[in-house]
Write a protein that holds these residues in place. Sequence first.
Motif, short mmCIF file in Angstrom:
data_model
loop_
_atom_site.label_atom_id
_atom_site.label_comp_id
_atom_site.label_asym_id
_atom_site.label_seq_id
_atom_site.Cartn_x
_atom_site.Cartn_y
_atom_site.Cartn_z
N GLY A 120 8.24 3.28 10.25
CA GLY A 120 9.32 2.41 11.08
C GLY A 120 9.25 1.20 11.33
O GLY A 120 9.85 0.82 12.26
N ARG A 121 8.86 0.53 10.99
CA ARG A 121 8.43 -0.59 10.94
C ARG A 121 8.39 -1.73 9.47
O ARG A 121 9.55 -2.64 10.10
CB ARG A 121 6.94 -1.25 11.67
CG ARG A 121 6.20 -0.43 11.96
CD ARG A 121 4.58 -0.51 12.46
NE ARG A 121 4.10 -1.80 12.63
CZ ARG A 121 3.53 -2.88 11.57
NH1 ARG A 121 3.18 -2.62 10.87
NH2 ARG A 121 2.70 -4.62 11.85
N CYS A 122 8.68 -1.37 8.63
CA CYS A 122 8.78 -2.09 7.34
C CYS A 122 10.35 -0.67 6.97
O CYS A 122 10.80 -1.51 5.46
CB CYS A 122 7.85 -2.44 6.05
SG CYS A 122 7.37 -0.89 5.26
N GLY A 123 10.43 0.45 7.08
CA GLY A 123 10.91 1.50 6.28
C GLY A 123 10.45 1.66 5.07
O GLY A 123 11.73 2.40 4.60
N GLY A 124 9.87 1.12 4.61
CA GLY A 124 9.12 1.74 3.28
C GLY A 124 8.20 3.38 3.74
O GLY A 124 8.58 4.02 4.80
N SER A 125 7.83 3.79 2.27
CA SER A 125 8.04 5.46 2.11
C SER A 125 6.29 5.70 2.70
O SER A 125 5.69 4.09 3.05
CB SER A 125 7.99 5.90 0.45
OG SER A 125 7.12 5.43 -0.17
N ARG A 126 6.50 6.49 3.48
CA ARG A 126 4.82 6.70 3.00
C ARG A 126 4.13 7.95 2.72
O ARG A 126 5.16 8.52 2.45
CB ARG A 126 4.82 7.74 5.14
CG ARG A 126 5.37 6.85 6.46
CD ARG A 126 5.33 7.81 7.46
NE ARG A 126 4.64 7.03 8.92
CZ ARG A 126 6.21 6.59 9.96
NH1 ARG A 126 7.08 7.94 9.56
NH2 ARG A 126 6.49 5.98 10.61
N LYS A 127 2.68 8.13 2.51
CA LYS A 127 2.06 8.44 1.44
C LYS A 127 1.00 9.00 2.53
O LYS A 127 0.25 8.44 3.09
CB LYS A 127 1.58 7.74 0.60
CG LYS A 127 2.45 6.78 -0.48
CD LYS A 127 1.23 6.43 -1.38
CE LYS A 127 2.32 5.23 -2.27
NZ LYS A 127 1.48 4.39 -3.66
N PHE A 128 0.82 10.01 2.17
CA PHE A 128 -0.39 10.86 2.48
C PHE A 128 -1.97 10.10 2.16
O PHE A 128 -1.98 9.87 1.37
CB PHE A 128 -1.08 12.23 1.60
CG PHE A 128 -1.95 12.73 2.14
CD1 PHE A 128 -1.74 14.07 3.43
CD2 PHE A 128 -3.15 13.06 1.33
CE1 PHE A 128 -3.41 14.02 3.78
CE2 PHE A 128 -4.41 13.74 1.62
CZ PHE A 128 -4.54 14.33 2.53
N GLU A 129 -2.69 10.08 3.23
CA GLU A 129 -4.08 9.79 2.72
C GLU A 129 -5.14 10.32 3.35
O GLU A 129 -5.88 10.48 2.54
CB GLU A 129 -4.11 8.83 4.05
CG GLU A 129 -4.90 7.28 4.23
CD GLU A 129 -5.08 6.46 4.82
OE1 GLU A 129 -5.83 5.59 4.56
OE2 GLU A 129 -4.59 5.42 4.59
N MET A 130 -5.27 11.12 4.04
CA MET A 130 -6.15 12.24 4.89
C MET A 130 -6.00 13.37 6.14
O MET A 130 -4.39 13.16 5.89
CB MET A 130 -7.30 11.28 5.87
CG MET A 130 -7.02 10.58 7.03
SD MET A 130 -8.00 9.46 7.75
CE MET A 130 -8.83 11.51 8.68
#
Length: 367
Positions: free
Chosen positions: A294-304
């Motif tokens: 929501g801040r940069c529009g980039g994709s999200r990745k699974f982390e934990m």
Amino acid sequence: MGEVILGLPGPWAADNREPSDHYTSKIGGLPDWPVPRDEIKTDLLKCSLCGRDLCLVAQVYAPISCNGMNIDERVIYILGCTMQNCGSNPRSWRTLRVQKSFSGTETSQNGHGSALSDDLSVSVSNNHSEESCWTGQNNEENWGNDEDMDLLDLGRALSEASSVAAQPKKKNSCIHIEASGKDVQVKPKLIYSNLPVVPCFYIYYQEERSSSVVNSICDNYSSLSIKENLYNDYEEDETWSKENYEYDRALYADRTYLKFKKRVEACPEQCLRYSYSGKPLLSTNNLQRPGTCGRCGGSRKFEMQLMPPLLYFLQQAADGSTTCSPKDWNWLTLIVYTCSKNCNSPFEKSSSKGWTIAEEKIILQSE
């Protein structure tokens, strides 16, 4: 990053509100913010449903080194609400990524993945003795390969373990993952006595066994479980346990749930699974999309993700007076996705030495 790091329960905190530092990974207690709490937006620390203060569920020190980024100062905080009717709703949960600003031109140490797994090798070797605090067993079944340890290292490890066992109530005997060899100094912190807390224990890490090993271990158990269910169909109605993670519906479950169940059975004390840019272990095929940052529009990745044994430990330890009881939490797993760019937009920086505080995506999967 393909490997999966399991977070396992270490020692209980001597005091559920005892302060530590943000390099410490733990379950429950109070958050160890690297910035003053007053600098964090109030709405990020409140439940969206009832408006009450959220309590810390997990604090995970998670440095990363990938795609030209080398971020040593980075922590993931998972917050939840213990109020009745809140805990099963995604709006009562928040995940905050707190990190120090970085330069995109910094050189990566290993070119990909998370620096957490590199630091874990030191943490795991120093904390094999913690498992016996929970299982009452020796370490003959530890996943690490101890055959390569020479006698000098073995003697030193036994000496350290004896010292820990002799002083079980030592203050701040928490497990640290040191950040790139830096000296960590714990500063005195203001203790917020009015904030809700769940019971606190510290986390140590082990790398998960390969899928082939897990499958061979669990196949016999799963077939036995199915046979037992068949026989139970002819008996009186079963009395189900109230422990949330004691679930066994293997006969009627789909393949996704069976896989989830097998991985839990292979290490029934796992409280969290960490695999930066890896794949989550799903309990159901109905996975909500993480969307974009929501801040940069980039994709999200699974982390934990958090796992069901964590609920059992917290519910068993909660006393209802000094700690909150998460009795209304009934999820099977909480999955955390973070910004793939680890963005640090200036408008959300803390005034304390360039720290960034960003809300990330958390997804609940229930039965």
